[in-house]
Design a protein around this motif. Structure first.
Motif, PDB file in Angstrom:
ATOM      1  N   ARG A  94      44.108  67.089  33.311  1.00 10.41           N
ATOM      2  CA  ARG A  94      45.064  68.086  33.810  1.00 10.41           C
ATOM      3  C   ARG A  94      44.936  68.233  35.328  1.00 10.41           C
ATOM      4  NH1 ARG A  94      44.296  73.282  35.045  1.00 10.41           N
ATOM      5  NH2 ARG A  94      46.089  74.683  35.009  1.00 10.41           N
ATOM      6  N   GLY A 131      47.062  82.242  35.023  1.00 10.01           N
ATOM      7  CA  GLY A 131      48.437  81.723  35.001  1.00 10.01           C
ATOM      8  C   GLY A 131      48.942  81.432  36.403  1.00 10.01           C
ATOM      9  N   GLY A 132      49.737  80.374  36.517  1.00  8.08           N
ATOM     10  CA  GLY A 132      50.359  80.045  37.804  1.00  8.08           C
ATOM     11  C   GLY A 132      49.389  79.527  38.852  1.00  8.08           C
ATOM     12  N   THR A 133      48.385  78.765  38.415  1.00  5.27           N
ATOM     13  CA  THR A 133      47.427  78.283  39.419  1.00  5.27           C
ATOM     14  C   THR A 133      48.003  77.131  40.247  1.00  5.27           C
ATOM     15  OG1 THR A 133      46.375  76.796  37.851  1.00  5.27           O
ATOM     16  CG2 THR A 133      45.408  78.986  38.075  1.00  5.27           C
ATOM     17  N   ARG A 134      48.870  76.303  39.645  1.00  4.49           N
ATOM     18  CA  ARG A 134      49.419  75.190  40.429  1.00  4.49           C
ATOM     19  C   ARG A 134      50.381  75.728  41.496  1.00  4.49           C
ATOM     20  NH1 ARG A 134      51.942  71.985  35.685  1.00  4.49           N
ATOM     21  NH2 ARG A 134      50.423  73.320  34.644  1.00  4.49           N
ATOM     22  N   ASP A 177      52.028  82.963  29.651  1.00  7.53           N
ATOM     23  CA  ASP A 177      52.055  81.499  29.661  1.00  7.53           C
ATOM     24  C   ASP A 177      51.643  80.972  28.287  1.00  7.53           C
ATOM     25  OD1 ASP A 177      50.753  78.837  29.906  1.00  7.53           O
ATOM     26  OD2 ASP A 177      51.353  78.997  31.998  1.00  7.53           O
TER      27      ASP A 177
END
Ligand code: UDP
Length: 243
Positions: A94, A131-134, A177
């Motif tokens: 990932r 959530g939303g780390t990228r 998520d």
């Protein structure tokens, strides 16, 4: 983490009390590290990320250097303590995939041709994930590149939208998520209104997709404003004179 009975309550509020189109509380700070050429800290609620940039510097090993432009290396990494279930130490599949899509997004705005034979190294460390780390990582990385003085056509601002309990929502947290029906991270170069990253996990109808994209754009314009504010805060103040 257990699935809550509902992700949206009877008043239309989400698990953390937000409305469907609300971002989590955002913090941004530029130049947080001394040893790198540029750095940034960005927080979206419980998601906390540090990005650091080295370069442009001579590319190593030398045979990897390109004659007409710099190489952009990018490493997205989650610390072992950033998640509930301890993440393995090395790079997971990932993380390798996310490093690639983040690099491709940043390449679209960076003037790499100005630095032949050089490399620019971008490190993204997720220190806490919710959530939303990228998207937080990309937002931080573009600030760190700007802090390092790398010429860019624009910043990259990013956020995820998704569908939970059948409703479109902005800036998903981890529970949304995990237990929602769809998750769509979007990154843009806002000045050109161009999308530089778009992924979709789950299902949306074409109508939901269009509405979701518009919701992401709304969030991105707010994030872009906060990014410019953070940059101004650092670069508009004059450092004290050395005696
Ligand atoms: N997550 C986790 N362990 C992992 C990967 C992800 O607990 O090894 C959590 C983390 O909170 C992350 C969320 O799942 O933010 C969503 O992960 P996803 O792969 O959708 O990427 P993200 O939304 O962070 O960009």
């Amino acid at each position: 983490m257990e699935k809550p009975e509902r992700l949206i309550d009877e008043n239309g509020r989400r698990v953390d009390g937000r409305k469907f189109d609300e971002l989590r509380p955002v913090k941004m700070e530029i130049g947080v590290l001394d040893k790198s050429d540029g750095s940034a800290y960005v927080e979206f609620g419980g998601t906390k990320v540090i990005a650091a940039v080295f370069g442009p510097r001579e590319a190593h090993p030398r045979h990897l250097a390109l004659p007409d432009r710099a190489i952009l290396n990018c490493r997205y990494h989650m610390t072992s303590f950033s998640v509930e279930e301890r993440k393995p130490l090395g790079m997971t599949r990932r993380e390798i995939e996310l490093s690639k899509v983040i690099r491709e997004a940043l390449e679209t705005v960076t003037f790499l041709e100005e630095f032949p034979r050089a490399s620019i190294d971008v490190y993204i460390e997720v220190i806490q994930a919710d959530g939303g780390t990228r998207t937080t990582g990309l937002t931080a990385a573009s600030l760190a590149l700007a802090d390092a003085g790398i010429p860019m056509a624009d910043l990259v601002a990013a956020v995820a939208v998704g569908k939970v309990d059948g409703q479109l929502v902005l800036d998903l947290c981890d529970i949304e998520d995990k237990y929602g029906e769809a998750d769509m991270p979007v990154a843009m170069a806002p000045r050109f209104n161009s999308i530089v990253l778009l992924q979709l996990n789950g299902r949306m109808t074409p109508e939901e997709f269009r509405k979701g994209l518009a919701l992401a754009q709304k969030g991105i314009s707010e994030i872009y404003r906060l990014q410019r504010e953070a940059l101004k805060k650092k670069f508009s103040s004059v450092p004290p004179m050395e005696s």
